[in-house]
Structure formats: structure tokens, C-alpha cells
Design an enzyme around this catalytic site. Structure first.
Site, mmCIF file in Angstrom:
data_model
loop_
_atom_site.group_PDB
_atom_site.id
_atom_site.type_symbol
_atom_site.label_atom_id
_atom_site.label_comp_id
_atom_site.label_asym_id
_atom_site.label_seq_id
_atom_site.Cartn_x
_atom_site.Cartn_y
_atom_site.Cartn_z
ATOM 1 N N LYS A 107 -1.034 -1.640 4.685
ATOM 2 C CA LYS A 107 0.107 -1.570 4.430
ATOM 3 C C LYS A 107 0.887 -0.441 3.879
ATOM 4 O O LYS A 107 1.804 -0.440 3.219
ATOM 5 C CB LYS A 107 0.960 -2.790 3.774
ATOM 6 C CG LYS A 107 0.691 -4.296 4.837
ATOM 7 C CD LYS A 107 0.731 -4.110 5.769
ATOM 8 C CE LYS A 107 0.189 -5.490 6.492
ATOM 9 N NZ LYS A 107 1.068 -6.669 7.507
HETATM 10 C C1 LIG Z 1 -4.893 -8.009 5.726
HETATM 11 C C2 LIG Z 1 -4.517 -7.695 6.188
HETATM 12 N N1 LIG Z 1 -5.159 -7.927 7.847
HETATM 13 C C3 LIG Z 1 -4.079 -8.254 8.406
HETATM 14 C C4 LIG Z 1 -3.116 -7.997 8.979
HETATM 15 C C5 LIG Z 1 -2.615 -8.033 9.914
HETATM 16 O O1 LIG Z 1 -1.160 -6.954 11.095
HETATM 17 P P1 LIG Z 1 0.088 -7.546 11.366
HETATM 18 O O2 LIG Z 1 0.803 -8.128 10.896
HETATM 19 O O3 LIG Z 1 -0.224 -5.712 11.827
HETATM 20 O O4 LIG Z 1 -0.883 -7.407 13.247
HETATM 21 C C6 LIG Z 1 -2.309 -8.394 7.701
HETATM 22 C C7 LIG Z 1 -0.979 -8.264 7.535
HETATM 23 O O5 LIG Z 1 -0.253 -8.046 7.982
HETATM 24 C C8 LIG Z 1 -2.969 -7.982 6.184
HETATM 25 O O6 LIG Z 1 -2.479 -8.249 5.833
HETATM 26 N N1 LIG Z 2 0.577 -9.856 7.469
HETATM 27 C C1 LIG Z 2 1.719 -9.338 6.267
HETATM 28 C C2 LIG Z 2 2.535 -9.912 7.755
HETATM 29 C C3 LIG Z 2 3.792 -9.577 7.305
HETATM 30 O O1 LIG Z 2 3.413 -8.508 8.848
HETATM 31 P P1 LIG Z 2 4.260 -7.065 8.674
HETATM 32 O O2 LIG Z 2 3.250 -6.072 9.278
HETATM 33 O O3 LIG Z 2 5.324 -7.191 9.967
HETATM 34 O O4 LIG Z 2 4.827 -6.449 7.658
HETATM 35 C C4 LIG Z 2 1.573 -9.786 4.992
HETATM 36 O O5 LIG Z 2 0.756 -9.751 4.511
HETATM 37 O O6 LIG Z 2 2.479 -9.774 4.485
#
Ligand SMILES: Cc1ncc(COP(=O)(O)O)c(C=O)c1O
Ligand SMILES: N[C@@H](CCOP(=O)(O)O)C(=O)O
Length: 430
Positions: A107
Site C-alpha cells: 500500500k
Molecule cells: C498484505 C496484503 N495482501 C493483500 C491484500 C489485498 O489487496 P486488495 O485489497 O487490493 O485485493 C491486502 C490489502 O488490501 C494486503 O494488505
Molecule cells: N487489505 C486492505 C483493505 C483495504 O483495501 P484498499 O486497497 O481498498 O485500501 C487493508 O490492508 O487495509
């Protein structure tokens, strides 16, 4: 670039407006009006381009002219000040490490990019913005870090009590300044629903400018497409049939990969790898989209029962189920299987994977059974020490703390407990 709402009941708007609003007034997610593939020369020349140059070319059409090109160059350079290495595990499987940023989760890129866009739009410090974020673990920490001290921006993070790891909680509750944390008695989906309700609450929106720093926001979502290009650059000479296994929760990351593919990146197939929160796995089997309450797992950041971004994926494929199925597979794995995979990765490759990455690895293995000629890249979306309890229990070895994690370990948690939407509203109006 202009953006339209996927609910089609709100006027189209500029990138600037889409970033400042987060969500369209009809509660729809914004989507770019057009996607123009990059020229073949970009891909032919990719070996000679730096990460910042790749990112600049890839995102330019989506953010200019509201962000001028010279400013955009600086934004991508500052955003991408760490590495994105690929580690090849065997002839068919590699992992792309997305945890070398300040909070050690993927992120960081989107959060840093969006913070800088918002900082640019608010450079005269005229309009205060309140950024609401729902997190299942990693977004909160990344946004706290990315937005810390950004002038004119107040950040409020909602996280589900008892459902994030200790280190994730430290990262999102200890920074102070313009960052506030709300500990919600509920799930991630409850947090996300409260945030969406706030956007439509006139009692709030008449008093403050609210926006989102979840992947709902195009400035948080789109930069995630860079990863797939960085992996391609590192692997394309050795491997032709490249597929990506993306550990998925809110489905922003895999959707961003599909945007990279729309730009012309030669990706053969995507695998959305899920824990037991598997609404999309079930959808691809049944064509029946049925969100359900999330269950708690060891890959907690993917504990999402009603993923926000799936609607963007439907849009990319023009709501054509067969076209989507041709390009996306999805598998769901239990915690037990995930732990076995973490051990297998450690024993076979001497590599320590976090539970989310291990789910991605399992997705690769499932896909490769049917498609042995592919090269599958699973995204290692967070550093294993963020999930210390489960990692040490599985591999039976102590893990050293990286400096990014050490920096928050002794800080004191500050969070306000809330249970219902009105508590959030009161907090914001205070
Ligand atoms: C470590 C990790 N892996 C995978 C995901 C899943 O990603 P997405 O929400 O973009 O599908 C998240 C949070 O979004 C995460 O923090
Ligand atoms: N897995 C995420 C959940 C929120 O996902 P986002 O990509 O829409 O911000 C988290 O770790 O908070």
C-alpha cells in the site's frame, strides 16, 4: 483525464475532483473515461527505463493535465524511492516483493502517490480535507505514514478491533499529529460501510470536505499498476507466458494489474488468490455474485466479504462474464493450507513468506497444474514480520525486526473506540 461514476448517476469529473471527492456523489467508484494503450516502443525499450520513467509513462494519461508533467515526475520519483525486487523460486514461480517501503506493505506506493497529489491540489492550503480510511490491516499504516504532516489534510483511520496484527495496529495508531485512529467494534466491511455512509451524509459533507484513501480513490488505486510493469521488466527476457497470482481482498491490486494489461503489458492471465473470504472464487464458479460477512483468517488484510473494486473489474471486461473468466482464475485456501504453504516455501526455497504471499503461492501452484508452461509471479504483498506470531509458529525460527518495524514497536497506541456510524459522525463533527 476525466472520470465517470460506475453508478452512472453522477456527472463526469476531472482527476482533481475525483481525488478530492474519493467517491462519486451517487456512491459509485470513479473510472477513467478512456484507456489508451502505450506504444509498442515503450515495452521494447523497458529495459532502459528506470522505475520512475516507467511509472511516469504509465500513469501520465490518467492524471494530466491537472497534475502538470513536471510535477508528476517529482511525485513518482519521491513515491518510488525504494526497490521492487523479483525473487525467482524455481523455473515456474517467482515472487515480486512489494514490502520494501516505509510500512512494509504494497500500500505504500498508492498512499505516497495520493498524499502527494492531494498535497499538490491543496498547495495554497485553502481547503482542508478529511481523509477517511477503512483498513483490514495494511492500508491504515501506509496512509498514516504517507499522509503524516501533509498540510491541510486530516486523516481518520477506522480499523476492526482485534482483527489486525499487533505491528499493523502500532503502525496505524501511534503516529499522532494529523492522524487519528478509530477502533471499531466490527469487521473491515463494517468500517468500509461506515466510510461510504459518511460520504453521503449531508450533515457532514456540508461542513467538511471528505475523501477516501482506500483504493476507492483513483489516486490510491491506479499507481498499483506499476508493480506489474516492474515485474515484467525483470522477467520478460527469461519468461514469456507471464501470469500473476495476486493475493486479493478488496480487489484493487488485481484490478490495477488488469489496467496495466489494458495499457498493453503482455500478461497472459490473472489469478485472484483468496483466503476463505472467497466471494469472487464463488462468482467465477456460479456467475452469482453473493457478498457475505467476512471471516477472520491468518491473512487478515484479505478478510473482506464485499470487495469494493470488483465493480471496476467488471467494467474493464464490459460486464462480459466469459471474457472475464478467460482472463481471471480464482482459488480459495484455508488457513491450514496457507500454513503448510509457508512451511513448504521455507523448506524448498529457504524463503520466508507472509500468509498473504503464501496464499498467492498456492494460487500459482493451482494454476500451474493446468497450465504447466506458464511462469507465475505471486505478489509478496507484506513483509513476514508484520505477521510475526504465525510466521514464527510455522517456520519455528525467530525473525529479526527490520528498521521500519522497530521504529514503531515502542510507541504508544492512541485510538478511540467506536461501535456504530453515529460514533464516527460525532467524532468527525467534534
Ligand atoms: C498484505 C496484503 N495482501 C493483500 C491484500 C489485498 O489487496 P486488495 O485489497 O487490493 O485485493 C491486502 C490489502 O488490501 C494486503 O494488505
Ligand atoms: N487489505 C486492505 C483493505 C483495504 O483495501 P484498499 O486497497 O481498498 O485500501 C487493508 O490492508 O487495509
Amino acid at each position: 483525464m476525466n472520470y465517470y461514476s460506475l453508478n452512472k448517476q453522477a456527472p463526469n469529473t476531472s482527476f482533481k475532483d475525483a481525488v478530492i471527492k474519493g467517491l462519486a456523489p451517487d456512491k459509485g467508484l470513479y473510472f477513467p473515461e478512456s484507456i489508451t494503450p502505450l506504444p509498442q516502443s515503450f515495452f521494447d525499450d523497458i529495459d532502459n527505463l528506470s522505475h520512475s520513467e516507467i511509472a511516469f509513462e504509465a500513469i501520465k494519461q490518467f492524471v494530466t493535465p491537472e497534475i502538470p508533467e513536471a510535477v508528476l515526475k517529482t511525485i513518482v520519483e519521491e513515491t518510488l524511492s525504494f526497490d521492487f525486487p523479483v525473487v525467482q523460486l524455481n523455473e515456474n514461480i517467482s515472487t515480486l516483493e512489494l514490502f520494501h517501503g516505509p510500512t512494509m506493505a504494497f500500500k505504500d506506493v498508492g498512499a505516497r502517490f495520493m498524499a502527494r497529489c492531494l498535497g499538490y491540489f491543496n498547495k495554497d492550503n485553502t481547503n482542508e480535507v478529511t481523509v477517511l480510511v477503512a483498513t483490514s490491516g495494511d492500508t491504515g499504516g501506509a496512509v498514516a505514514n504517507g499522509f503524516l504532516g501533509v498540510k491541510g489534510v486530516n486523516v481518520v483511520i477506522l480499523y476492526p478491533s482485534g482483527k489486525v496484527s499487533d505491528i499493523q495496529e502500532k503502525q496505524l495508531t501511534t503516529l499522532g499529529q494529523n492522524i487519528k485512529a478509530l477502533e471499531v467494534n466490527g469487521t473491515f466491511d463494517d468500517c468500509q460501510a461506515m466510510v461510504k455512509t459518511a460520504f453521503l451524509d449531508e450533515a457532514l459533507t456540508s461542513q467538511m470536505q471528505l475523501t477516501s484513501a482506500n483504493s476507492i480513490n483513483v489516486a490510491r488505486w491506479l499507481p498499483q499498476l506499476f508493480y506489474f510493469m516492474f515485474a515484467y521488466k525483470q522477467l520478460h527476457k527469461k519468461h514469456k507466458n507471464m501470469v500473476f497470482s495476486v493475493p486479493s481482498g478488496n480487489f484493487g491490486n488485481v484490478g490495477a494489474g488488469m489496467m496495466a494489461q489494458q495499457l498493453g503489458l503482455p500478461i497472459k492471465h490473472f489469478i485472484a488468490s483468496n483466503n476463505e473470504n472467497n466471494v469472487v472464487t464463488r462468482y467465477l464458479q456460479s456467475q452469482n455474485y453473493q457478498p457475505q460477512a467476512s471471516v477472520q483468517t491468518i491473512s487478515n488484510a484479505m478478510d473482506v466479504g464485499d470487495p469494493s473494486n470488483f465493480i471496476r473489474i467488471q467494467e474493464i471486461y464490459k460486464n462480459n462474464f466469459e471474457a472475464l473468466k478467460d482472463n481471471l482464475s480464482s482459488y480459495s485456501f484455508s488457513d491450514e493450507t496457507t500454513k503448510e504453504a509457508m512451511l513448504e516455501i521455507y523448506e524448498l526455497f529457504n524463503y520466508v513468506a507472509d500468509p498473504h504471499g503464501a496464499v498467492g503461492y498456492l494460487g500459482c501452484k493451482a494454476y500451474l497444474k493446468e497450465n504447466p508452461n506458464a511462469h507465475c509471479v505471486f505478489l509478496e504483498t507484506a513483509h513476514p514480520t508484520k505477521f510475526l506470531d504465525v510466521v514464527e509458529e510455522v517456520i519455528k525460527e525467530k525473525q529479526p525486526f527490520p528498521t521500519q518495524i522497530e521504529a514503531v514497536m515502542d510507541k504508544e497506541k492512541v485510538a478511540t473506540k467506536i461501535s456504530a456510524y453515529n460514533d464516527l459522525k460525532d467524532f468527525l463533527l467534534k
